[in-house]
Scaffold this motif. Structure first.
Motif, PDB file in Angstrom:
ATOM      1  N   PRO A 181       0.851  -1.195   0.000  1.00 16.52           N
ATOM      2  CA  PRO A 181       0.000   0.000   0.000  1.00 16.52           C
ATOM      3  C   PRO A 181       0.887   1.246   0.000  1.00 16.52           C
ATOM      4  CG  PRO A 181      -0.623  -1.531   1.755  1.00 16.52           C
ATOM      5  CD  PRO A 181       0.683  -2.019   1.203  1.00 16.52           C
ATOM      6  N   PRO A 182       0.445   2.334  -0.615  1.00 20.53           N
ATOM      7  CA  PRO A 182       1.284   3.543  -0.701  1.00 20.53           C
ATOM      8  C   PRO A 182       1.859   3.993   0.633  1.00 20.53           C
ATOM      9  CG  PRO A 182      -0.639   3.782  -2.090  1.00 20.53           C
ATOM     10  CD  PRO A 182      -0.828   2.501  -1.323  1.00 20.53           C
ATOM     11  N   GLU A 183       1.073   3.859   1.715  1.00 19.23           N
ATOM     12  CA  GLU A 183       1.552   4.345   3.004  1.00 19.23           C
ATOM     13  C   GLU A 183       2.663   3.474   3.596  1.00 19.23           C
ATOM     14  OE1 GLU A 183      -2.042   1.698   3.754  1.00 19.23           O
ATOM     15  OE2 GLU A 183      -1.470   3.291   2.351  1.00 19.23           O
ATOM     16  N   ARG A 184       2.842   2.278   3.074  1.00 19.94           N
ATOM     17  CA  ARG A 184       3.878   1.384   3.590  1.00 19.94           C
ATOM     18  C   ARG A 184       5.137   1.354   2.720  1.00 19.94           C
ATOM     19  NH1 ARG A 184       1.972  -4.433   4.418  1.00 19.94           N
ATOM     20  NH2 ARG A 184       4.182  -4.574   4.954  1.00 19.94           N
ATOM     21  N   ARG A 185       5.148   2.090   1.639  1.00 18.12           N
ATOM     22  CA  ARG A 185       6.302   2.061   0.736  1.00 18.12           C
ATOM     23  C   ARG A 185       7.465   2.865   1.312  1.00 18.12           C
ATOM     24  NH1 ARG A 185       2.695   3.280  -4.685  1.00 18.12           N
ATOM     25  NH2 ARG A 185       1.549   1.292  -4.644  1.00 18.12           N
ATOM     26  N   ASP A 186       8.637   2.275   1.252  1.00 13.85           N
ATOM     27  CA  ASP A 186       9.853   2.941   1.718  1.00 13.85           C
ATOM     28  C   ASP A 186      10.338   3.884   0.619  1.00 13.85           C
ATOM     29  OD1 ASP A 186      12.363   3.733   2.498  1.00 13.85           O
ATOM     30  OD2 ASP A 186      13.174   1.713   2.745  1.00 13.85           O
ATOM     31  N   PRO A 187      10.280   5.192   0.836  1.00 14.67           N
ATOM     32  CA  PRO A 187      10.665   6.137  -0.217  1.00 14.67           C
ATOM     33  C   PRO A 187      12.145   6.069  -0.587  1.00 14.67           C
ATOM     34  CG  PRO A 187      10.304   7.287   1.863  1.00 14.67           C
ATOM     35  CD  PRO A 187       9.826   5.876   2.069  1.00 14.67           C
ATOM     36  N   GLY A 188      12.966   5.503   0.292  1.00 13.34           N
ATOM     37  CA  GLY A 188      14.386   5.421   0.001  1.00 13.34           C
ATOM     38  C   GLY A 188      14.833   4.099  -0.594  1.00 13.34           C
TER      39      GLY A 188
END
Length: 249
Positions: A181-188
């Protein structure tokens, strides 16, 4: 030629033009629906209604929904690749650091996949990917960027191996991120993966290390096509010799 045949001949090109205009409108509509709503949004009824046509009209342009999806995916990727080519040309003209350019291209590709998950996942299917010429053009942009890195003496492996590693890592990063889900994605995560790949394919310094013959050979192979005094056959032979020096890479 009779007057009737002359009129018919004039109508045929006009009819083809109208058909091409209609097809283009349908493809653009399907691409928009794919981007906004995913694969399930691309139904013949929805596309026809949004394009101002009756559903049977679509089957005169596309054999089935799969053919329509192929055309929509091609349109989405073609626009993306055109933008990548423009950016790559600007970078080459401005003599930007080729490694920085490679990283920027990686980020652009990750951003594209996250913004167009349906198109990306459809092309993850090897069978469908073969029907998307824009993907091949996108890979050529990546090869051009890797070639500039090699010409600068920064590539520690063969060009094709670097291309394959970067492509595989980017595809894996997107699959991992899109599965969450988008809220669990690691941006790095994507940047960290690029750094890991970079450590395995790049040299540490811009200048060619005197003891790194592999990097020197890779850099020279990237420059061979630019040597003006060599015939195509001579350039191919030199490239073969250099490839043998690198262990056939």
């Amino acid at each position: 030629m009779t007057m009737g045949s002359e009129i018919a001949g004039a109508e045929r090109p006009a009819g083809r033009a109208r058909r091409e205009d209609t097809r283009d409108r349908v493809v653009r509509t399907a691409a928009r629906l794919l981007t906004e709503g995913g694969t399930d949004a691309v139904t013949t009824r929805a596309v026809a209604q949004a394009a101002g046509l009756q559903p049977p009209a679509l089957y005169r342009l596309f054999a089935d929904k799969d053919a329509l999806l192929d055309a929509a995916v091609e349109h989405v990727y073609a626009e993306h690749v055109a933008a990548k080519r423009s950016a790559a040309a600007d970078s080459a003209a401005g003599e930007e650091d080729p490694v920085a350019e490679l990283r920027a291209g990686w980020r652009t590709q990750i951003e594209f996949g996250l913004a167009n998950p349906a198109a990306f996942l459809l092309t993850a299917d090897p069978v469908r990917a073969g029907k998307t010429p824009a993907l091949a053009r996108g890979m050529e942009v990546l090869r051009e960027r890797v070639r500039r890195v090699a010409a600068a003496g920064r590539l520690a492996v063969a060009e094709q191996r670097a291309v394959d590693l970067i492509h595989a890592a980017g595809t894996g990063a997107l699959h991992t991120l899109l599965a969450l889900p988008p809220e669990r994605r690691d941006p790095g995560l994507a940047d960290a993966l690029f750094d890991a790949v970079a450590r395995s394919v790049l040299t540490d310094a811009p200048a060619l290390p005197t003891d790194d013959t592999a990097a020197a050979v890779t850099a020279f192979r990237a420059l061979v096509p630019r040597l003006p005094r060599l015939s195509p056959a001579e350039a191919a032979l030199l490239d073969e010799w250099l490839g043998r020096e690198r262990g056939g890479a």
